[in-house]
Design an enzyme around this catalytic site. Structure first.
Site, PDB file in Angstrom:
ATOM      1  CB  THR A  22      -1.343   3.723  11.122  1.00  0.00           C
ATOM      2  OG1 THR A  22      -1.062   2.387  10.687  1.00  0.00           O
ATOM      3  CG2 THR A  22      -1.482   3.723  12.622  1.00  0.00           C
TER       4      THR A  22
ATOM      5  NE  ARG B   3       9.217   5.417   1.627  1.00  0.00           N
ATOM      6  CZ  ARG B   3       8.604   6.347   2.373  1.00  0.00           C
ATOM      7  NH1 ARG B   3       8.974   6.535   3.629  1.00  0.00           N
ATOM      8  NH2 ARG B   3       7.627   7.064   1.871  1.00  0.00           N
TER       9      ARG B   3
ATOM     10  CG  ASP C 220       8.503  15.554   5.175  1.00  0.00           C
ATOM     11  OD1 ASP C 220       7.866  16.417   4.534  1.00  0.00           O
ATOM     12  OD2 ASP C 220       8.231  14.343   5.121  1.00  0.00           O
TER      13      ASP C 220
ATOM     14  NE  ARG D 247       5.817  11.947   7.155  1.00  0.00           N
ATOM     15  CZ  ARG D 247       5.445  10.888   7.850  1.00  0.00           C
ATOM     16  NH1 ARG D 247       5.229  10.996   9.147  1.00  0.00           N
ATOM     17  NH2 ARG D 247       5.273   9.720   7.269  1.00  0.00           N
TER      18      ARG D 247
ATOM     19  CB  SER E   1       8.869  10.647   2.942  1.00  0.00           C
ATOM     20  OG  SER E   1       8.289  11.562   3.828  1.00  0.00           O
ATOM     21  CG  HIS E   2      10.604  11.429   7.063  1.00  0.00           C
ATOM     22  ND1 HIS E   2       9.259  11.580   6.842  1.00  0.00           N
ATOM     23  CD2 HIS E   2      10.748  10.352   7.867  1.00  0.00           C
ATOM     24  CE1 HIS E   2       8.609  10.633   7.507  1.00  0.00           C
ATOM     25  NE2 HIS E   2       9.480   9.880   8.131  1.00  0.00           N
TER      26      HIS E   2
ATOM     27  CG  ASP F  81       7.928  13.926   0.846  1.00  0.00           C
ATOM     28  OD1 ASP F  81       8.128  14.179   2.053  1.00  0.00           O
ATOM     29  OD2 ASP F  81       7.046  13.133   0.453  1.00  0.00           O
TER      30      ASP F  81
ATOM     31  CB  THR G  53      -0.948   0.018   1.211  1.00  0.00           C
ATOM     32  OG1 THR G  53      -0.175  -0.212   2.398  1.00  0.00           O
ATOM     33  CG2 THR G  53      -2.001  -1.054   1.078  1.00  0.00           C
TER      34      THR G  53
END
Length: 624
Positions: free
Chosen positions: A405, A56, A332, A337, A174-175, A334, A52
């Site tokens: 989540t 990564r 962050d 956040r 992302s981070h 990208d 989902t």
């Protein structure tokens, strides 16, 4: 996970036959020739999993990692899946500044163009990535100083909604650390994919592992043809302009800011779009941390490019302190956040937690929502985030729901509720993710713009500070204090073993009556599919037997009458991406903050003693 040498040799040969990159192809060949099977196994097996969250991993050779081959395979599978679902398929492609992000975006666009897709490209076609030029032997000029037209992640789902595309992909990690990258997939509703779509795409990838033909690698040829026939549409500037217009139309309530602040994009891509949004204000006075202002995939000034990590905001706070500025805001890398730090009553900078920021946002949204509209309004957050929204909903008359989540669940639930006629102006997750009525995903830039207006409305006069407002809210709704941490594992198989032992400790009952000095009030186990609060004991939230997740509300067995509403809620779950068991604890008290803090701490220590036993299992406790 073990694999036979014969199977490993076959995987190595498969890789060598596919990989167009001479450097990584030679790397695998050398390992095979030298019979370095342990290293080969770590690179080739198991195959990088598509779920989902898309893909990564670290960027290195082999089927187990992010690289040209695995990105091509994922792209072929995704394109075939979308082609089977839509008559005139289209796809949005965006990428950030990480190493190889542009190359991976180019590979996806190339594959989609080969299959007749319309490609809405948020990147650059003036300057292809160096890898694409070298492998294509193109006449395209490569200027390393040229803008790569990076975008922040939420522009991809925004573009899907705006352009009515069949789906989209953002290339970003992302981070995560600098050597990681990712492949984040959205469906035609502008939201991250959820089951069963993820497994359908995964199956499609498995059926499209071999390159269709040599043309899939010919980025320049496919791009040139796509530009000529109009199927490759470069839309970055147009989409950013519409995004800024959307911010103005849907989120702007104050058109002037009369205070100073410091902003950091954390070496990422947020500044460009943030600066364009700031032009919406007649007056604004802000400073950008110069060392972190421009995209840099090495993230040289931070150990981890995540605003949640200790020390990540040190440069921004240092600059704010020197200039006597009371507010620091951050995205962050990208820019999906948002975080902030403010000066407390003792003159020290304090970074707010995700739950504290979410609470401020929720109060701001409700205060600015007409009272007659509250009965038709939902606020959402994830089940591991603060339950203070539930208390607010009970007192103020709006609706509240929690989800699993991840914004894939929050966003899709918001879409469902909107289709039922409700308004969903805000949702959040404690991991500094915030969603407003603009995109069905977390968005750090729009969160920053809303927070600045919140700050203008409540705090710009200097009469009230952030902690006064939080205190006011806690007095009204109750004190909710979180204690979120994790246990690090050396062996991933321990997660299932620990949760198996937990369940056996109260078997054959569905759940324990007590844990230590706490009595169990409610119990939900989404792994086995049990919820004590529903009439048929079936959870409302999705059941997933492959992921460990238990949530409960506890009360002290012996409790003073002074606080009848003293309780603690916890969720324990196995991480889907890291070798961790994550623990989310939130104490609740109607009397005092200290009571809420103390009961949260006691719950953590009880679970540690009764369940997680770090010495016995060899766990590393990471308690905040």
């Amino acid at each position: 996970m073990s694999i036979s040498q014969d199977k490993l040799k076959q995987l190595a040969q498969d890789w060598i036959s596919i990989d167009p990159n001479p450097t990584t192809s030679k790397e695998i060949k050398d390992l095979l020739d030298n019979e370095e099977y342990a290293k080969l196994s770590s690179k080739l097996y198991p195959r990088i999993a598509f779920g989902t969250a898309g893909l990564r991993s670290s960027m290195e050779s082999g089927f187990a990692h992010m690289n040209d081959v695995t990105v091509l395979q994922a792209s072929q599978g995704l394109v075939e899946f979308l082609k089977s679902k839509f008559d005139n398929p289209s796809i949005v492609v965006g990428y950030d500044h990480r190493y190889h992000s542009q190359r991976y975006g180019e590979l996806l666009a190339s594959v989609a163009l080969l299959k007749g897709f319309t490609v809405y490209y948020l990147g650059s076609v003036k300057n292809l990535s160096k890898e694409s030029i070298e492998l294509s032997q193109s006449k395209y000029e490569n200027d390393n100083n040229a803008s790569r037209d990076y975008v922040h992640t939420p522009l991809v789902p925004f573009a899907i909604d705006t352009l009515k595309a069949s789906g989209g992909v953002m290339i970003t990690a992302s981070h995560n650390p600098a050597n990681d990258n990712g492949y984040k997939v959205y469906y035609n509703n502008g939201c991250q994919i959820i089951p069963p779509i993820d497994s359908d795409i995964s199956d499609s990838i498995e059926h499209n592992l071999k390159p269709w033909n040599d043309q899939v690698w010919n980025i320049t040829g496919n791009f040139t043809k796509g530009l000529e026939d109009g199927r490759l549409k470069v839309v970055r500037d147009e989409i950013i302009e519409q995004y800024v217009s959307g911010v103005k139309e849907k989120l702007l309530k104050h058109n002037e800011l009369n205070f100073k602040f410091v902003y950091t994009p954390m070496h990422g891509v947020g500044l460009d779009t943030f600066a364009k949004c700031m032009k919406l204000f007649n007056k604004s006075d802000y400073t950008v941390v110069p060392e972190q202002a421009h995209p840099d995939p090495a993230f040289p000034t931070v150990s981890f490019p995540n605003p949640e990590e200790k020390g990540a905001l040190d440069l921004a706070i240092k600059l704010a302190n020197e200039d006597k500025i009371s507010l620091v805001i951050a995205n962050d890398p990208d820019a999906d956040r948002f975080s902030c730090a403010v000066v407390d009553k003792n003159g020290k900078y304090k970074q707010l937690t995700g739950n504290e920021i979410g609470f401020l946002f929720a109060m701001y949204i409700i205060e600015n929502t007409p009272r007659l509209d509250l009965s038709n309004t939902y606020l959402l957050n994830s089940t591991v985030s603060s339950q203070i929204l539930k208390s607010m909903a009970n007192k103020d008359g709006f609706h509240y729901l929690d989800t699993l989540t991840g914004f894939k669940w929050i966003g899709n639930k918001a879409i469902d509720l909107t289709n039922e006629g409700y308004k969903v102006p805000f949702a959040f997750e404690e991991a500094i993710g915030f969603m407003f009525d603009l995109i069905h995903d977390k968005d750090g830039v729009s969160a920053a713009i809303v927070f600045l207006q919140l700050y203008q409305q409540w705090f710009s006069s200097g009469k009230v500070n952030v902690f006064d407002k939080l205190e006011e809210g806690y007095k009204k709704y109750g004190w909710f204090k979180d204690l979120n941490g994790y246990y690090r594992l050396n062996d991933l198989s321990l997660t299932n073993k620990i949760f198996k032992n937990i369940r056996e400790s109260y078997s054959p009952k569905e759940y324990p009556i007590a844990i230590g000095d706490f009595k169990v009030i409610t119990w939900r186990d989404l792994t086995v599919g049990y919820d004590s609060t529903t009439s048929n004991t079936k959870p409302i939230l999705p059941i997933d037997p492959h992921n460990q997740m238990i949530t409960a509300i506890l009360e002290p067995i012996e409790k003073s009458n002074k606080d009848k509403d003293l309780s603690v809620r916890f969720t324990c779950r196995g991480s889907g991406t890291e070798p961790k068991i994550k623990i989310y604890v939130e104490g609740k008290s109607t009397i005092s903050e200290s009571d809420a803090i103390n009961i949260a701490d006691k719950c953590w220590e009880t679970l540690k003693k009764e369940w997680f036993k770090p010495k016995e299992y060899g766990l590393q406790e990471m308690k905040p």
